[in-house]
Design an enzyme around this catalytic site. Structure first.
Site, PDB file in Angstrom:
ATOM      1  CG  ASP A 225      -8.517  -0.103   1.829  1.00  0.00           C
ATOM      2  OD1 ASP A 225      -8.182   0.753   1.029  1.00  0.00           O
ATOM      3  OD2 ASP A 225      -7.867  -1.213   1.804  1.00  0.00           O
TER       4      ASP A 225
ATOM      5  CD  GLU B 152      -3.716   0.183   2.783  1.00  0.00           C
ATOM      6  OE1 GLU B 152      -3.847   0.064   1.356  1.00  0.00           O
ATOM      7  OE2 GLU B 152      -3.003  -0.560   3.463  1.00  0.00           O
TER       8      GLU B 152
END
Length: 247
Positions: free
Chosen positions: A121, A164
């Site tokens: 992430d 993301e």
């Protein structure tokens, strides 16, 4: 035929021919690769039917056609690629990755091998969008995806998990092996300046790794594996980000 056929297709072609010769099918039909006279491989739709047998029922004569379907096959491959790739980053999409993950899970279960799943992430991605704009954020996603894909093993799978978040599936691996690989990726990202127009951007990411031998089931549960990787990802974030947890 044998000399011109692609070796990976010849076995199935022979099997289908023998079935037809034995009278098990009404006709023979197969899509296979054949060597063109200019040396390249082309796809051929091969169809045929036995039109004469001897007194003992053995095939004597067969009639059929070869149709060049290379363009059709190329279009099919392009459509398939569009279906399995994330349109922004070009890496695998979530749906395809989950399909492959189930197959890897089953195969490793049969062979008694371990595989690992990593979730990455990008840290403070919202701040990147807010500071540099969404186009710059897209550049970061694409560049990060390409960097990760270039640094994993050739048989690992890299996909976009959502937003993301990214996922790496690593067959035949241990947590320690993948932790070492991830540390190299972390170091590379720390040292890289990502550019968009005149803007220079730096960022880090956090990760969580889980391996199949850590969860229950034979083969192990994909849901439990992902939950463990996700738990470790959030532990990495809670400990200050820019790191990866694998134990």
């Amino acid at each position: 035929w044998a000399a011109l056929s692609h070796p990976d297709d010849l076995e199935e072609s022979d099997r289908l021919l023998e079935e037809h010769f034995a009278g098990k099918t009404d006709y023979y039909e197969y899509e296979a690769r054949m060597k063109h006279k200019d040396g390249r491989w082309i796809w051929v739709h091969d169809r045929g039917k036995v039109i004469e047998r001897d007194s003992e029922g053995r095939a004597v004569r067969m009639y059929g056609t070869h149709a060049d379907i290379t363009v059709k096959k190329d279009l099919e491959e392009k459509i398939r690629e569009l279906a399995i790739r994330d349109p922004l980053t070009g890496i695998y999409n979530r749906r395809y990755l989950f399909e492959r993950l189930e197959g890897i899970r089953a195969e490793c279960g049969r062979k008694g091998r371990s595989f690992c799943v990593s979730i990455f992430d990008i840290d403070h991605f919202k701040a990147i969008n807010d500071t540099y704009g969404h186009i710059a954020g897209d550049v970061v996603l694409k560049e990060f995806a390409g960097l990760v894909a270039s640094m994993v093993r050739t048989y690992d799978l890299v996909g976009r998990f959502g937003g993301e978040e990214f996922i790496v599936v690593s067959p035949d691996s241990s947590g320690q092996d993948i932790a070492g690989m991830t540390e190299r990726i972390l170091d590379k990202v720390r040292r890289t300046v990502f550019a968009h127009e005149k803007q220079k951007m730096r960022f880090t990411f956090s990760g969580g790794i889980a391996c199949s031998n850590e969860v229950s089931g034979d083969p192990p549960s994909v849901e439990e594996l992902l939950a463990l990787a996700d738990k470790r990802l959030y532990e990495a974030k809670a400990e200050g980000r820019d790191r990866c947890k694998w134990t």
